[in-house]
Design a protein around this motif. Structure first.
Motif, PDB file in Angstrom:
ATOM      1  N   PHE A 207       2.617   7.409   1.136  1.00 38.46           N
ATOM      2  CA  PHE A 207       2.685   8.523   2.225  1.00 38.46           C
ATOM      3  C   PHE A 207       1.932   9.674   1.918  1.00 38.46           C
ATOM      4  O   PHE A 207       2.066  10.152   0.619  1.00 38.46           O
ATOM      5  N   ALA A 208       1.563  10.652   2.914  1.00 40.10           N
ATOM      6  CA  ALA A 208       1.043  11.622   2.758  1.00 40.10           C
ATOM      7  C   ALA A 208      -0.090  11.686   1.475  1.00 40.10           C
ATOM      8  O   ALA A 208      -1.096  10.861   1.428  1.00 40.10           O
ATOM      9  N   ARG A 209       0.217  12.618   0.638  1.00 45.23           N
ATOM     10  CA  ARG A 209      -0.923  12.864  -0.415  1.00 45.23           C
ATOM     11  C   ARG A 209      -0.864  11.645  -1.327  1.00 45.23           C
ATOM     12  O   ARG A 209      -2.105  11.431  -1.941  1.00 45.23           O
ATOM     13  N   SER A 210       0.203  10.800  -1.583  1.00 44.51           N
ATOM     14  CA  SER A 210       0.250   9.558  -2.243  1.00 44.51           C
ATOM     15  C   SER A 210      -0.946   8.618  -1.833  1.00 44.51           C
ATOM     16  O   SER A 210      -1.549   7.945  -2.434  1.00 44.51           O
ATOM     17  N   ALA A 211      -0.981   8.568  -0.221  1.00 47.14           N
ATOM     18  CA  ALA A 211      -1.861   7.721   0.404  1.00 47.14           C
ATOM     19  C   ALA A 211      -3.380   8.167  -0.080  1.00 47.14           C
ATOM     20  O   ALA A 211      -4.061   7.222  -0.280  1.00 47.14           O
ATOM     21  N   GLU A 212      -3.436   9.358   0.165  1.00 45.81           N
ATOM     22  CA  GLU A 212      -4.896   9.812  -0.044  1.00 45.81           C
ATOM     23  C   GLU A 212      -5.339   9.674  -1.619  1.00 45.81           C
ATOM     24  O   GLU A 212      -6.546   9.094  -1.935  1.00 45.81           O
ATOM     25  N   LEU A 213      -4.532   9.942  -2.406  1.00 46.30           N
ATOM     26  CA  LEU A 213      -4.925   9.587  -4.071  1.00 46.30           C
ATOM     27  C   LEU A 213      -4.816   8.236  -4.443  1.00 46.30           C
ATOM     28  O   LEU A 213      -5.918   7.825  -4.945  1.00 46.30           O
ATOM     29  N   ALA A 214      -3.968   7.490  -3.698  1.00 41.27           N
ATOM     30  CA  ALA A 214      -4.251   5.700  -3.890  1.00 41.27           C
ATOM     31  C   ALA A 214      -5.212   5.152  -3.081  1.00 41.27           C
ATOM     32  O   ALA A 214      -5.915   4.041  -3.527  1.00 41.27           O
ATOM     33  N   GLY A 215      -5.587   5.874  -1.911  1.00 40.98           N
ATOM     34  CA  GLY A 215      -6.864   5.329  -1.274  1.00 40.98           C
ATOM     35  C   GLY A 215      -6.209   4.074  -0.203  1.00 40.98           C
ATOM     36  O   GLY A 215      -7.232   3.332  -0.081  1.00 40.98           O
ATOM     37  N   LEU A 216      -4.976   4.133  -0.227  1.00 42.09           N
ATOM     38  CA  LEU A 216      -4.498   2.899   0.779  1.00 42.09           C
ATOM     39  C   LEU A 216      -3.261   3.318   1.085  1.00 42.09           C
ATOM     40  O   LEU A 216      -2.493   4.237   0.631  1.00 42.09           O
ATOM     41  N   ARG A 217      -2.525   2.640   2.205  1.00 42.24           N
ATOM     42  CA  ARG A 217      -1.297   2.936   2.626  1.00 42.24           C
ATOM     43  C   ARG A 217      -0.056   1.970   2.200  1.00 42.24           C
ATOM     44  O   ARG A 217       1.213   2.540   2.179  1.00 42.24           O
ATOM     45  N   CYS A 218      -0.279   0.932   1.942  1.00 41.70           N
ATOM     46  CA  CYS A 218       0.508  -0.266   1.439  1.00 41.70           C
ATOM     47  C   CYS A 218      -0.171  -1.220   0.646  1.00 41.70           C
ATOM     48  O   CYS A 218      -1.305  -1.497   0.731  1.00 41.70           O
ATOM     49  N   GLU A 219       0.532  -1.917  -0.251  1.00 44.98           N
ATOM     50  CA  GLU A 219      -0.027  -3.134  -0.964  1.00 44.98           C
ATOM     51  C   GLU A 219       1.309  -3.830  -1.759  1.00 44.98           C
ATOM     52  O   GLU A 219       2.375  -3.080  -1.781  1.00 44.98           O
ATOM     53  N   SER A 220       1.049  -4.987  -2.210  1.00 45.23           N
ATOM     54  CA  SER A 220       2.010  -5.585  -2.813  1.00 45.23           C
ATOM     55  C   SER A 220       1.577  -5.669  -4.242  1.00 45.23           C
ATOM     56  O   SER A 220       0.463  -5.989  -4.877  1.00 45.23           O
ATOM     57  N   LEU A 221       2.722  -5.365  -5.143  1.00 45.68           N
ATOM     58  CA  LEU A 221       2.562  -5.419  -6.648  1.00 45.68           C
ATOM     59  C   LEU A 221       3.616  -6.030  -7.362  1.00 45.68           C
ATOM     60  O   LEU A 221       4.690  -6.145  -6.866  1.00 45.68           O
ATOM     61  N   SER A 222       3.265  -6.637  -8.448  1.00 47.32           N
ATOM     62  CA  SER A 222       4.081  -7.536  -9.291  1.00 47.32           C
ATOM     63  C   SER A 222       4.861  -6.618 -10.437  1.00 47.32           C
ATOM     64  O   SER A 222       4.000  -5.955 -11.095  1.00 47.32           O
ATOM     65  N   VAL A 223       5.810  -6.435 -10.135  1.00 55.31           N
ATOM     66  CA  VAL A 223       6.729  -5.415 -11.389  1.00 55.31           C
ATOM     67  C   VAL A 223       8.099  -6.384 -11.895  1.00 55.31           C
ATOM     68  O   VAL A 223       8.443  -6.909 -11.526  1.00 55.31           O
TER      69      VAL A 223
ATOM     70  N   LEU B  30       8.749   2.118 -13.199  1.00 53.65           N
ATOM     71  CA  LEU B  30       8.048   1.785 -11.972  1.00 53.65           C
ATOM     72  C   LEU B  30       7.102   2.935 -11.638  1.00 53.65           C
ATOM     73  O   LEU B  30       5.988   2.108 -11.353  1.00 53.65           O
ATOM     74  N   TRP B  31       7.209   3.934 -11.814  1.00 53.17           N
ATOM     75  CA  TRP B  31       6.261   5.097 -11.516  1.00 53.17           C
ATOM     76  C   TRP B  31       5.122   4.792 -12.391  1.00 53.17           C
ATOM     77  O   TRP B  31       3.942   4.699 -11.795  1.00 53.17           O
ATOM     78  N   GLU B  32       5.258   4.473 -13.832  1.00 50.48           N
ATOM     79  CA  GLU B  32       4.099   4.402 -14.654  1.00 50.48           C
ATOM     80  C   GLU B  32       3.590   3.143 -14.321  1.00 50.48           C
ATOM     81  O   GLU B  32       2.195   2.850 -14.360  1.00 50.48           O
TER      82      GLU B  32
ATOM     83  N   VAL C 182      -1.987   1.145 -12.001  1.00 51.85           N
ATOM     84  CA  VAL C 182      -2.941   0.690 -10.993  1.00 51.85           C
ATOM     85  C   VAL C 182      -3.817   1.805 -10.171  1.00 51.85           C
ATOM     86  O   VAL C 182      -4.949   1.792 -10.033  1.00 51.85           O
ATOM     87  N   HIS C 183      -3.085   3.108 -10.068  1.00 51.56           N
ATOM     88  CA  HIS C 183      -3.617   4.020  -9.412  1.00 51.56           C
ATOM     89  C   HIS C 183      -3.618   5.245 -10.208  1.00 51.56           C
ATOM     90  O   HIS C 183      -2.639   6.429 -10.016  1.00 51.56           O
ATOM     91  N   PRO C 184      -4.502   5.557 -11.220  1.00 50.50           N
ATOM     92  CA  PRO C 184      -4.333   6.861 -12.161  1.00 50.50           C
ATOM     93  C   PRO C 184      -4.278   8.133 -11.623  1.00 50.50           C
ATOM     94  O   PRO C 184      -3.752   9.063 -11.910  1.00 50.50           O
ATOM     95  N   ARG C 185      -4.963   8.225 -10.272  1.00 46.78           N
ATOM     96  CA  ARG C 185      -4.985   9.610  -9.405  1.00 46.78           C
ATOM     97  C   ARG C 185      -3.626  10.117  -9.191  1.00 46.78           C
ATOM     98  O   ARG C 185      -3.471  11.313  -8.780  1.00 46.78           O
ATOM     99  N   LEU C 186      -2.767   9.108  -9.063  1.00 46.90           N
ATOM    100  CA  LEU C 186      -1.280   9.644  -8.606  1.00 46.90           C
ATOM    101  C   LEU C 186      -0.840  10.374  -9.642  1.00 46.90           C
ATOM    102  O   LEU C 186       0.204  11.082  -9.237  1.00 46.90           O
TER     103      LEU C 186
END
Length: 86
Positions: A10-26, A35-37, A42-46
């Motif tokens: 959402f908001a700035r995190s979507a701008e930095l990640a370049g997408l609004r949603c995705e599926s990740l294996s964690v 989890l944040w790490e 995957v998205h170092p700009r975050l």
């Protein structure tokens, strides 16, 4: 053991990640900070918003820290940066 979760940005995190949603294996058992790490790998700009972000896991707020999460396949993890407004 790992599982697939839906990560919502959402908001700035979507701008930095370049997408609004995705599926990740964690990992199923993981701290909020780990989890944040995983997501930042995957998205170092975050990384620039780490001190400002909170998660919502299964629609419950979670601060980044040592809180252990027991994730299930298909869980929603929302990345919520601060939202200003008036």
């Amino acid at each position: 053991m790992r599982c697939q979760v839906s990560v919502l940005y959402f908001a700035r995190s979507a701008e930095l990640a370049g997408l609004r949603c995705e599926s990740l294996s964690v990992p199923r058992r993981i701290t909020a900070l780990q989890l944040w790490e995983e997501i930042v790998r995957v998205h170092p700009r975050l990384a620039v918003i780490q001190d400002q972000v909170v998660f919502a896991v299964r629609q419950e707020y979670v601060l980044l820290g040592d809180q252990l999460l027991d994730l299930q396949p298909g869980d929603e993890v929302a990345i919520i940066p601060p939202i200003s407004g008036g």
